[in-house]
Design a protein around this motif. Structure first.
Motif, short mmCIF file in Angstrom:
data_model
loop_
_atom_site.label_atom_id
_atom_site.label_comp_id
_atom_site.label_asym_id
_atom_site.label_seq_id
_atom_site.Cartn_x
_atom_site.Cartn_y
_atom_site.Cartn_z
N ASN A 16 0.77 -1.42 -0.01
CA ASN A 16 0.29 -0.35 -0.12
C ASN A 16 0.49 1.45 -0.21
O ASN A 16 1.75 1.44 0.50
N ILE A 17 0.19 2.24 -0.88
CA ILE A 17 0.91 3.63 -0.78
C ILE A 17 0.41 4.74 -0.01
O ILE A 17 -0.89 4.42 -0.91
N ALA A 18 0.36 5.75 0.02
CA ALA A 18 -0.71 6.35 1.35
C ALA A 18 -0.50 7.51 1.18
O ALA A 18 1.03 7.61 1.68
N ARG A 19 -0.66 8.64 0.93
CA ARG A 19 -0.47 10.19 0.90
C ARG A 19 -1.57 10.79 2.15
O ARG A 19 -2.95 10.71 1.79
N GLY A 20 -1.10 11.08 3.58
CA GLY A 20 -1.81 11.49 5.21
C GLY A 20 -1.56 13.22 4.63
O GLY A 20 -0.70 13.74 3.98
N TYR A 21 -2.52 13.82 5.57
CA TYR A 21 -2.92 14.96 5.55
C TYR A 21 -3.02 15.75 7.23
O TYR A 21 -4.07 14.30 7.73
N ARG A 22 -3.06 16.64 7.50
CA ARG A 22 -2.63 17.16 9.04
C ARG A 22 -2.37 17.94 9.29
O ARG A 22 -1.39 18.77 8.67
N ALA A 23 -3.75 18.95 9.07
CA ALA A 23 -3.79 20.29 9.96
C ALA A 23 -2.65 20.92 10.78
O ALA A 23 -3.40 19.66 12.13
N PRO A 24 -2.38 22.06 11.37
CA PRO A 24 -1.60 22.09 12.55
C PRO A 24 -2.74 22.16 13.64
O PRO A 24 -3.79 22.67 13.06
#
Length: 818
Positions: free
Chosen positions: A549-557
């Motif tokens: 699996n390859i995944a791009r994640g995101y998190r706002a401060p």
């Protein structure tokens, strides 16, 4: 030519009209009870339906022919059988067998519709209540840490555990309660997860970015805590009483649960209470400031109809926890306590009397955490599709009392209100593709009340995201993936702080108040995130599979990272944020191989995680390298941002010999390295800034267990086990400005026994579990224990610094069903 086309057209029309179509319908059951929400799928024509609450299903317009029908559902063995449609109606009744194996188990967390565990390319672990009951824990996260490789926790005493997955924690791990994202004051170090551990029947852990389903805050993974749901005969009222006593801190826990089923309705209720005095280790003795008292209430009602279901639930959590600060007498190393506000001298405080160390009474310096949750989860079925709606409201109240001369005055008092929404539509299958579209997010507002310290401003947050997810099977290969787009707005108005003449402490004031200080200038910013994933599972055979699996994640401060500017009394830290921080993005690659062999299960998972704009804490020093002290007696931390990389592996080898069914030998290993990729910082400070903070060391867990295969007198299949937790040295730590220090390795030996106790008729009277952790009473410090750094002297007479972890602890747990 024209006549030929006409002839062919009539031939096609005639063929279509004469094609014979049938109907497949039937009943799915298990142990002579209807099995609901079971997927019945016909291969070849890619048609599938789910059984209703009564176990019935129906598939229309099936061309005459021979087919393979596959049947799968939560907790049941995957099943296939042949069927031939050669009449108008084919009645096919199916009997399913239950399974306790994780091979074909079904999970909901981190994916968008029921998925067999073996088909998901994302690393997922499932922990049952039975496993959690057999281990010592004072909170749910501690139980999960002991049962799932790769999961650790930052702790502040026995009742505060914040989960980390593969070296990432805080707002990077999203915790869910029954699918609803948990919203409290996650930025705080000194309180844990607001969940009743006795009311959880199952925990699911997704390792790696799960932003595709949930948006921001699932960069490291997801922990879904699933509460008990009644599942027994109509008209029955059942329940249980749980009693737990632990010797080290005298913890007393008790819980009463009830379940009732009436026609289409299922009701549940639980009430829990826990209390403990200070915990003990042989270096520090009884550790002052670690007592706690916790109460929980929960209730739910669910109705099941042919159109779907609707479940409404409410929970209430109330926790009083003392606030340790680690102050001691310099010679005797006995703990001291603060008795003054003005004029307090940490080196001249009175020693805590012995009778106050082992009392269940909460001392005046404590925090009070309350959490209220109300939500509704509903599903509406439309033939081969369904709509899932989750609406929830939460309120988190956090007060920290840190003024000994004015005990009822809170130093910190914040109230967080959150409205969550989550809408998912599982589309009808198309060409064998199962897909989901959805939108979810939240609106929240945080407000400071009558307090004296203000580490963060009053803020509003609005979050929204849309996603698309799909999966398809190509023979032995299962492929799944999707994309998501998020937007988060964070804003606050000017926040002024002045002096309260009645208390001589700080207070929130209006802009025009004489002496008002603008502590938080107004702020408004939008954060955008694009995330996605794609993965596959290759089923080499029924017993051997490979996942990638390859995944791009995101998190706002979060609020403290961009907005903090003040003392958090319970943490004894002044936090300084940075408004210019950008969102975190990561790209993680996972690959794993799993073998379910005759006598052994083997799994190996490798991961590599590159993070852009990684945010972390670092102690603040002046130009001379001395610690910056803004509030006397408290450390000062400033948030930093840089590139980072985490990589590692998890491996498990679980032996269960077929010829020795009574024996199991489970072993696991977890290893992660966290590298700070800030080239400027590395060039200036070298090795001291090479690694990331809060990275767990190499750890190995091993358990040898013997379980009787038949009754022994009144004991129903009793078990006995011994296990060890081995932690290596952690010499890869963030050493800049002494933010972290070296942590020595250690080994903890544990043992336990347990059984159900029955009467002569075979009825279970109660279940008993006896477990001893740290049998040898080892004195140790975990590198993720914040109390390790609660030290005010450069050296100590006994050569020890900071506070040590808990010593030997024996747990007695009894569960009485009725």
């Amino acid at each position: 030519m024209k006549s030929l086309i006409v002839s062919l057209s009539f031939s096609l029309i005639f063929f279509s009209a004469s094609a014979q179509m049938g109907l497949i319908k039937g009943f799915v059951k298990s142990k002579n009870a209807p099995a609901e929400n079971i997927t019945v799928k016909i291969s070849g024509i890619n048609r599938s339906v789910k059984t209703d609450v009564f176990g019935y299903y129906q598939i229309e317009n099936v061309p005459y022919g021979r087919y393979e029908v596959s049947v799968s559902g939560v907790g049941y063995l995957f099943q296939k059988q042949k069927a031939e449609v050669k009449a108008d109606i084919l009645i096919l009744e199916i009997e399913l067998k239950e399974t306790e194996s994780n091979l074909d188990d079904v999970v909901i967390t981190g994916v968008n519709r029921a998925t067999q565990l073996r088909k998901s390319p994302v690393p997922i672990a499932v922990l049952s209540k039975k496993t959690m009951d057999q281990n010592v824990s004072t909170n749910l996260i501690e139980a999960i840490v002991k049962g799932v490789p790769g999961v650790t926790a930052v702790t502040t005493g026995p009742n505060v555990s914040k989960p980390f997955i593969r070296g990432l924690g805080y707002n990077r791990v999203l915790t869910l309660y029954d699918g609803l994202r948990q919203e409290g004051q996650q930025w705080g170090d000194e309180h844990g997860i607001e969940v009743d551990e006795y009311g959880i029947s199952r925990a699911e852990v997704v390792k790696g970015p799960a932003s595709l389903t949930y948006g921001s805050d699932a960069l490291a993974g997801v922990i879904n805590m699933i509460p008990f749901s009644p599942d027994f005969e109509n008209g029955e009222l059942k329940g249980d009483v749980t009693m737990n006593y632990q010797t080290n801190n005298g913890m007393i826990g008790s819980s009463v649960g009830l379940g009732y089923v009436k026609n289409d309705w299922k009701y549940s209720f639980r009430a829990t209470g826990k209390t403990a005095h200070s915990y003990y280790n042989k270096i520090d003795g009884l550790v002052y400031g670690t007592a706690f008292r916790e109460y929980n209430l929960s209730a739910s009602a669910r109705v099941d109809k042919k159109w779907g279901f609707s479940k409404t639930s409410a929970t209430y959590y109330d926790n009083l926890m003392e606030i340790p600060d680690g102050s001691r007498d310099s010679l005797s190393r006995k703990f001291t306590r603060q008795v003054l506000d003005d004029g307090d001298n940490i080196k001249n405080r009175p020693i805590v009397p012995e009778d106050e160390l082992n009392t269940y009474k909460i001392n005046p310096l404590h925090q009070h955490i309350q959490h209220i949750r109300l939500y509704n989860a509903s599903q509406f079925k439309f033939g081969n599709s369904d709509l899932n709606l989750l609406i929830g409201g939460q309120q988190s109240i956090r007060r920290e009392f840190n003024h000994p001369t004015l005990a009822k005055q809170a130093g910190l008092y914040v109230v967080l209100n959150t409205l969550n929404y989550d809408l998912k539509y599982n589309l009808p299958d198309f060409s064998g593709i199962e897909s989901t579209i959805g939108i979810n997010g939240m609106y929240q507002g945080n407000r400071s009340k009558n307090a004296t310290d203000f580490p963060i401003p009053d803020y509003n947050l609005f979050d929204a995201g849309v996603f698309y997810f799909a999966k398809k099977t190509f023979g032995k290969v299962d492929v799944s993936g999707g994309v998501r787009m998020d937007r988060r707005n964070m804003k606050w108005k000017d926040f002024y702080v002045g002096n309260n003449p009645e208390t001589n402490f700080g207070k929130k004031v209006n802009a025009g108040t004489p002496g008002a200080n603008l502590q938080f200038p107004s702020f408004s910013k939008n954060y955008y995130g694009f995330s996605g994933s794609v993965g596959l599972t290759y089923n080499i055979s029924q017993k051997l599979l490979i996942k990638a699996n390859i995944a791009r994640g995101y998190r706002a401060p979060n609020i403290t990272e961009i907005g903090s500017n003040g003392l958090d009394p319970g943490a004894h830290i002044v936090y300084l944020g940075n408004r210019a921080f950008k969102p975190e993005f990561n790209l993680q690659e996972d690959i794993g191989i799993i073998a379910y062999l005759k006598d052994v299960d083997i799994s190996l998972e490798l991961f590599n995680n590159n993070i852009q704009n990684y945010i972390y804490q670092s102690r603040l020093t002046d130009a001379s390298g001395n610690p910056v002290v803004i509030v006397p007696g408290n450390l000062t931390y400033q948030y930093q941002q840089s590139k980072a990389r985490l990589y590692g592996a998890e491996m498990s080898i679980n032996l269960h010999p077929v010829n020795l069914k009574w024996l199991t030998f489970n072993n696991s290993l977890a290893y992660v390295v966290g590298l700070n990729k800030n080239e400027t910082l590395l060039a200036k400070h070298g090795k001291s800034a090479r690694y990331l903070p809060f990275i767990p060391p190499l750890q190995i867990r091993t358990e040898l267990k013997a379980t009787a295969q038949s009754n022994i007198g009144i004991f129903n299949k009793p078990y006995v086990k011994v296990d060890a937790a081995i932690f290596a040295d952690q010499n890869r730590f963030y050493a800049l400005d002494n933010t972290e220090t070296f942590t020595g390795g250690y080994t903890l030996l544990n043992a336990g026994i347990g059984s159900a106790v029955q009467d002569k008729s075979g009825k279970t009277l109660f279940d008993i579990f006896i477990q001893c952790d740290n049998i040898l009473n080892k004195a140790y410090q975990s590198n993720l224990n914040r109390l390790k750094y609660f030290e005010y002297y450069a050296s100590a007479p006994n050569g020890h610094s900071g506070i040590y972890n808990m010593g030997r602890n024996i747990s007695f747990k009894v569960i009485v069903p009725f």
